[in-house]
Write a protein that holds these residues in place. Structure first.
Motif, mmCIF file in Angstrom:
data_model
loop_
_atom_site.group_PDB
_atom_site.id
_atom_site.type_symbol
_atom_site.label_atom_id
_atom_site.label_comp_id
_atom_site.label_asym_id
_atom_site.label_seq_id
_atom_site.Cartn_x
_atom_site.Cartn_y
_atom_site.Cartn_z
ATOM 1 N N ALA A 508 0.835 -1.203 0.000
ATOM 2 C CA ALA A 508 0.000 0.000 0.000
ATOM 3 C C ALA A 508 0.873 1.258 0.000
ATOM 4 N N ALA A 509 1.925 1.241 0.779
ATOM 5 C CA ALA A 509 2.831 2.398 0.800
ATOM 6 C C ALA A 509 3.513 2.585 -0.552
ATOM 7 N N VAL A 510 3.934 1.478 -1.171
ATOM 8 C CA VAL A 510 4.557 1.577 -2.495
ATOM 9 C C VAL A 510 3.561 2.127 -3.510
ATOM 10 N N MET A 511 2.324 1.643 -3.464
ATOM 11 C CA MET A 511 1.288 2.140 -4.361
ATOM 12 C C MET A 511 1.050 3.633 -4.145
ATOM 13 N N TYR A 512 1.031 4.068 -2.899
ATOM 14 C CA TYR A 512 0.805 5.486 -2.598
ATOM 15 C C TYR A 512 1.927 6.346 -3.176
ATOM 16 N N ILE A 513 3.164 5.927 -2.973
ATOM 17 C CA ILE A 513 4.299 6.727 -3.437
ATOM 18 C C ILE A 513 4.373 6.736 -4.963
ATOM 19 N N ALA A 514 4.043 5.594 -5.584
ATOM 20 C CA ALA A 514 4.155 5.498 -7.041
ATOM 21 C C ALA A 514 3.034 6.202 -7.774
ATOM 22 N N SER A 515 1.928 6.508 -7.104
ATOM 23 C CA SER A 515 0.800 7.153 -7.777
ATOM 24 C C SER A 515 1.141 8.606 -8.084
ATOM 25 N N PRO A 516 0.740 9.103 -9.246
ATOM 26 C CA PRO A 516 1.035 10.503 -9.591
ATOM 27 C C PRO A 516 0.224 11.463 -8.733
ATOM 28 N N PHE A 517 0.801 12.628 -8.458
ATOM 29 C CA PHE A 517 0.134 13.644 -7.650
ATOM 30 C C PHE A 517 -0.787 14.475 -8.541
ATOM 31 N N ALA A 518 -2.007 14.663 -8.059
ATOM 32 C CA ALA A 518 -2.963 15.469 -8.802
ATOM 33 C C ALA A 518 -2.639 16.949 -8.631
ATOM 34 N N ALA A 519 -2.938 17.727 -9.693
ATOM 35 C CA ALA A 519 -2.671 19.167 -9.620
ATOM 36 C C ALA A 519 -3.536 19.831 -8.561
ATOM 37 N N ASP A 520 -4.791 19.407 -8.451
ATOM 38 C CA ASP A 520 -5.696 19.946 -7.438
ATOM 39 C C ASP A 520 -6.136 18.790 -6.544
ATOM 40 N N PRO A 521 -5.440 18.562 -5.451
ATOM 41 C CA PRO A 521 -5.750 17.386 -4.627
ATOM 42 C C PRO A 521 -7.099 17.436 -3.938
ATOM 43 N N GLY A 522 -7.718 18.607 -3.803
ATOM 44 C CA GLY A 522 -9.016 18.669 -3.166
ATOM 45 C C GLY A 522 -9.013 19.514 -1.915
ATOM 46 N N PRO A 523 -10.083 19.453 -1.142
ATOM 47 C CA PRO A 523 -10.202 20.279 0.060
ATOM 48 C C PRO A 523 -9.219 19.837 1.139
ATOM 49 N N PRO A 524 -9.000 20.692 2.141
ATOM 50 C CA PRO A 524 -8.075 20.320 3.221
ATOM 51 C C PRO A 524 -8.526 19.040 3.928
ATOM 52 N N ILE A 525 -7.577 18.185 4.178
ATOM 53 C CA ILE A 525 -7.736 16.921 4.905
ATOM 54 C C ILE A 525 -8.599 15.940 4.125
ATOM 55 N N ALA A 526 -9.793 16.322 3.678
ATOM 56 C CA ALA A 526 -10.719 15.417 2.998
ATOM 57 C C ALA A 526 -10.323 15.265 1.541
ATOM 58 N N ASN A 527 -9.120 14.768 1.300
ATOM 59 C CA ASN A 527 -8.663 14.525 -0.066
ATOM 60 C C ASN A 527 -7.905 13.204 -0.079
ATOM 61 N N ALA A 528 -7.773 12.637 -1.269
ATOM 62 C CA ALA A 528 -7.184 11.305 -1.393
ATOM 63 C C ALA A 528 -5.746 11.271 -0.902
ATOM 64 N N ARG A 529 -4.996 12.353 -1.133
ATOM 65 C CA ARG A 529 -3.590 12.354 -0.725
ATOM 66 C C ARG A 529 -3.463 12.275 0.787
ATOM 67 N N CYS A 530 -4.204 13.090 1.495
ATOM 68 C CA CYS A 530 -4.104 13.126 2.955
ATOM 69 C C CYS A 530 -4.719 11.885 3.596
ATOM 70 N N VAL A 575 4.734 12.774 8.774
ATOM 71 C CA VAL A 575 5.068 13.325 7.457
ATOM 72 C C VAL A 575 3.813 13.754 6.716
ATOM 73 N N ASN A 576 2.759 12.961 6.816
ATOM 74 C CA ASN A 576 1.507 13.338 6.161
ATOM 75 C C ASN A 576 0.962 14.643 6.734
ATOM 76 N N GLY A 577 1.028 14.802 8.055
ATOM 77 C CA GLY A 577 0.564 16.038 8.667
ATOM 78 C C GLY A 577 1.378 17.247 8.226
ATOM 79 N N LEU A 578 2.692 17.095 8.179
ATOM 80 C CA LEU A 578 3.544 18.208 7.751
ATOM 81 C C LEU A 578 3.275 18.592 6.296
ATOM 82 N N VAL A 579 3.128 17.582 5.435
ATOM 83 C CA VAL A 579 2.879 17.865 4.019
ATOM 84 C C VAL A 579 1.543 18.568 3.833
ATOM 85 N N GLU A 580 0.511 18.079 4.540
ATOM 86 C CA GLU A 580 -0.810 18.698 4.388
ATOM 87 C C GLU A 580 -0.819 20.126 4.941
ATOM 88 N N ILE A 581 -0.157 20.361 6.058
ATOM 89 C CA ILE A 581 -0.082 21.724 6.603
ATOM 90 C C ILE A 581 0.661 22.649 5.645
#
Length: 933
Positions: A508-530, A575-581
């Motif tokens: 799951a972690a490998v899949m998360y890292i390998a997935s491309p980042f969306a230009a507009d990830p969505g609203p704060p916290i409630a987005n697929a990346r976070c 790390v997820n918290g720091l990135v989202e902030i």
């Protein structure tokens, strides 16, 4: 049987690869036969080898039986001697008894349950002794009969390529060799004859087919007649007849169109049913396998490369229906495997070479039908074999059927969007429902099959996610699924399931890292990346918690496993918290959001540790000081003062959270680490207060004068005063960490004050604007006086030792520096000398003032030393006076004709006279005590 299947399979593969070249087909048949023979030998070896635990039990039984046998033999030998006591005396032996015979006799007597009845008379004993020794040694040295020793049966050797060739030759030459060779040659001959006749039109099609059919019926009749007298021969003939019938009917339908489709498939169904009935009635798995193999090979050998795939798969459906019928009443694993192998191999080859998207509607039903056949066959086999003392799970069908079927299905539905995901979900539902039904029906009896179906359901449900969802949602679902699998596996104590659950989280972690980042990830916290990263973190921490709980009862589980997974989960969470902030906020809110995030995280872990007793969960809560230091670094670089924006509530919340978390769970097993963390937290909060107070003072004086500097002295001095109070060490945290606060934190705070006094006095004039400058009565000097006083108070609170001695010396140095700086600032404001090092050194006013001031300090120190008998202080004053004298002749003397030089020399001379009168050298302690004695 495996040899024959290898011959048939090799001929198929070689024919397809060479487009039915005769030489290639024959060579493929030979190679396939060798491989089949080798595979059969390896299966026999594996079947004859008992499991490891049974093998150990059999070895112990053999050993015990051998021991019992040797003891009984020894007893019988000794009792036989008793019956010979009255026999005539035997002649004395001329040779000495060997030591090995004597030792054997001693062992025989030791193993005997009771000693034999003694024989009276020394002569008789002497006559009996050699005989007893010889008999005992004979018993001990006699080789054991088969089955009487502890040795295990020899294992079957592994089959190598030369052995496979020799075995294939033995298969053809040993036993009923003529029938075996003849059947193989006859089968290929008829197939080649049909092909050659079709290509060259030698005979009318009806005559050719009639001849083949008559030959097939003749073989069937003769084989049936010989089923009792020569069963092996009869079964071989029946198998060949069935294969020829398949070939004949299929040729009449496909090659010559002599039979309509309905009649052809009806005849094929009759042949399949008849062969199944014959095989069941005679309990002949070999006949069933031969008939099925011939039926599958018939369209391949007679193929011209043209025709309908619907007809081909309909024909194979009838063959599989026959296998299904046999499997319902017989547990013939080889027959099931043969049908599975031919069906899916030929279907895959056709799909690779001929499938097109427009064939979907006519191909998908056959794939579903074949999947259903072999799924039900695997379940039926397990239901029939569950109560036998052998494996009841046909792993080839249980795992091979869904894997091969889904592989073909994914290629069929590739153009249809989410169809592959729906197919995977359907497979998951099928296997999970089947597992539930089997568990309710048989329970523990089918536990292995139920576990296999549950695993397949979980795997296909897992596989459906990346086929339908974004990579980060997929990783989130995989992580949660892996945590659930690990939890269930820990409860059932299954190592393989636990490894799968942890591996799924890593994937799951490998899949998360390998997935491309969306230009507009969505609203704060409630987005697929976070949320994806949060799910990975929570899954890791959930698994870590249960690993820690289970490590006490599972000896095979490493104790560090829970801690490693906890670090994994916490790292993802932080790390997820720091990135989202960082993605959502900008200054001045970045550092303050970090503080709130760290405070809430620490409180959550502290509560978790308190409620569950999970010891490792205290570590993230106790690491709060690192977040404080990091936020302070950001604030000091990016912001004017720490309380900018929402800084005040953020820092207050963070400080309270740190104090509360520390009180909830200290870690006395890590004293050095905890000491360092306490120091980092206290210094971080003290620096925040210092920077904030300095900013407010600077704001009040509009950035002028040196008023803000006092904050850098008063706030650390206040901290030092608190750490010097005895009441501080009567409650937390002083009562828990007394040395940490009294020596480390307070000591380094005092050292910081000392360093600031050294650098601050050199760099700042101490302008008291808007007030006039008055030595000592200005903000900078007053703040330094307070700091020195509190440093002295802290030094006196220390126990006698090296730290106290060093602190005392540093305080003396700090006082001296402060006094000189106060004099230099007076010369700057009152004497007009620039507050610069070069200007001060070039000014004779400053040099004269320093000489007189140092002389006064020396006089004061020496007078005080004389009054109190402090020889070290007196020598310190004398050293300073020597420095003054040296300065007079090296510096002041260069000012020729200046008034300052006159004042320096006269003033220092008068003070020296007074010094000699008021402060003689104090006597040594022993010299003072001698007159009294």
């Amino acid at each position: 049987m495996w040899t024959l299947l290898g011959i048939l399979g090799g001929s198929i593969v070689a024919g397809l690869a060479s487009r039915y070249n005769e030489v290639a087909v024959i060579l493929g048949a030979i190679l396939g036969g060798m491989l089949g023979y080798g595979f059969g030998r390896s299966r026999k070896a594996a079947a004859s080898k008992p499991p490891a635990d049974i093998e150990q039990q059999i070895a112990r039984i053999y050993q015990a039986l051998g021991d019992i046998h040797r003891r009984l033999a020894a007893l019988e030998a000794l009792r036989g001697l008793e019956s010979r006591v009255d026999m005539p005396a035997a002649p004395e032996p001329t040779a000495e008894v060997p030591a090995s015979l004597a030792a054997a006799a001693e062992r025989a007597e030791a193993h005997a349950p009771s000693a034999p009845t003694p024989v009276t008379g020394s002569a008789q004993g002497e006559r009996l002794e050699p005989v007893a020794l010889a008999m005992a040694s004979g018993v001990a040295a006699a080789p054991a009969e088969p089955g009487e020793t502890g040795a295990l049966p020899p294992r079957q050797p592994e089959t190598t390529a030369p052995e496979a060739a020799r075995g294939l030759l033995a298969w053809f030459t040993g036993g009923n060799a003529v029938v075996r060779i003849g059947l193989v040659i006859l089968f290929f001959g008829v197939a080649f004859l049909v092909k050659y006749a079709a290509e060259h039109s030698l005979l009318p099609p009806e005559l050719r087919l009639a001849g083949a059919g008559a030959l097939a019926l003749g073989l069937l009749g003769l084989g049936w007649k010989l089923r009792v007298d020569k069963p092996s021969y009869g079964l071989s003939l029946q198998g060949g007849g069935v294969a020829l019938l398949y070939l004949t009917i299929f040729g009449a339908f496909r090659l010559y169109q002599l039979l309509p489709a309905t009649l052809a498939f009806g005849l094929l169904a009759v042949v399949a049913a008849a062969s199944a009935v014959l095989a069941i009635r005679q309990q002949a798995q070999a006949l069933a396998v031969l008939g099925v193999a011939g039926g599958f090979l018939a369209p391949v050998l007679a193929s011209t490369g043209e025709g309908s795939h619907v007809a081909l798969f309909s024909y194979y459906a009838l063959l599989n229906a026959g296998i299904f019928y046999v499997a319902w009443s017989q547990s013939w694993r080889l027959l099931n495997f043969t049908g599975f192998l031919f069906t899916f191999v030929i279907a895959t080859l056709w799909g690779v070479t001929h499938y097109r998207p427009e064939h979907f509607a006519t191909t998908e039903p056959f794939l579903l039908l074949f999947f259903t056949f072999y799924l039900v066959i695997a379940v039926r086999y397990a239901l029939r074999e569950a109560y036998n003392l052998k494996s009841y799970v046909d792993a080839t069908l249980v795992f091979g059927t869904p894997i091969v079927s889904f592989g073909l299905q994914s290629q069929l539905v590739r153009p249809y969007g989410f169809a592959a995901a729906y197919s995977a979900l359907a497979l998951a539902a099928i296997y999970l429902l089947l597992a539930r039904w089997l568990w309710n029906k048989r329970g523990e009896t089918l536990r292995l099959l139920v576990d296999a179906f549950v695993a397949l359901g979980v795997v296909f449900a897992t596989l459906a996610l990346p086929l339908a969802l974004d990579g980060r949602w997929t990783s989130a679902a995989w992580a949660l699924e892996g945590a659930a699998v690990a939890w269930v596996s820990l409860r059932q104590e299954r190592r393989l399931g636990l490894a799968f659950g942890v591996l799924l989280q890593l994937l799951a972690a490998v899949m998360y890292i390998a997935s491309p980042f969306a230009a507009d990830p969505g609203p704060p916290i409630a987005n697929a990346r976070c949320l994806g990263a949060a799910m990975i973190a929570l899954a890791g921490m959930f698994t870590a918690f249960h690993l820690s709980r289970a490590s006490a009862r599972l000896t095979w589980l490493p104790r560090q496993a829970g801690g490693v997974l906890l670090c994994w989960g916490v790292a993802w969470w932080v790390v997820n918290g720091l990135v989202e902030i960082d993605r959502q906020l900008r200054q001045p809110h970045l550092a303050h959001a970090l503080l709130v995030f760290a405070a809430l995280t620490a409180v959550a872990f502290a509560l978790l540790a308190k409620k569950t007793g999970w010891r490792e969960a205290r570590v993230p809560a106790l690491a709060m000081p690192l977040a404080l230091a990091f936020a302070l670094l950001i604030d000091s670089v990016e912001l004017a003062h720490p309380f900018a924006g929402w800084g005040a509530p953020a820092w207050i919340l963070a400080g309270l959270a740190w104090a509360w978390c520390q009180r909830q769970g200290e870690a006395p097993s890590w004293p050095r680490l905890m000491t360092l963390l306490h120091a980092v937290a206290v210094w971080s909060l003290a620096l925040v207060a210092t920077l904030e107070v300095a900013w407010w003072i600077d704001l009040a004086v509009a950035g002028k004068a040196s008023w803000p500097l006092i904050a850098h002295l008063l706030v650390p001095a206040a901290l030092l005063a608190a750490l010097s109070a005895p009441s501080f060490y009567q409650r937390w945290p002083g009562v828990t960490w007394p040395r940490c606060y009294r020596e480390l934190i307070a000591g380094l705070t005092a050292a910081g004050l000392w360093g600031w006094m050294l650098l601050g006095n050199a760099a700042h004039t101490g302008d008291p604007w808007p007030l006039p400058f008055v030595p000592l009565l200005n903000p900078l000097d007053l703040a330094q006086a307070v700091a020195l006083t509190l440093m002295v108070r802290w030094m006196r609170s220390l126990d006698a030792g090296r730290l106290r001695e060093a602190s005392e010396k540093l305080i003396y140095v700090a006082a001296f520096i402060w006094a000189n700086a106060m004099l230099l600032r007076a010369m700057h404001f009152w004497g007009g000398v620039p507050y610069d090092f070069d200007a001060m050194m070039a000014s004779m006013k400053v040099q004269t003032a320093l000489a007189l001031f140092w002389t006064l300090l020396s006089l004061t120190a020496m007078v005080l030393a004389s009054r109190r008998g402090l020889r070290p202080l007196w020598f310190l004053g004398a050293s300073l006076m020597a420095l003054v004298v040296l300065k007079l002749f090296l510096v002041d003397l260069t000012n020729r004709g200046g008034v300052e030089r006159i004042v320096s020399f006269i003033g220092v001379g008068l003070l020296l006279l007074a010094l000699g009168y008021f402060s003689p050298l104090p006597p040594k302690r022993d010299a003072v005590a001698e007159p009294k004695s």
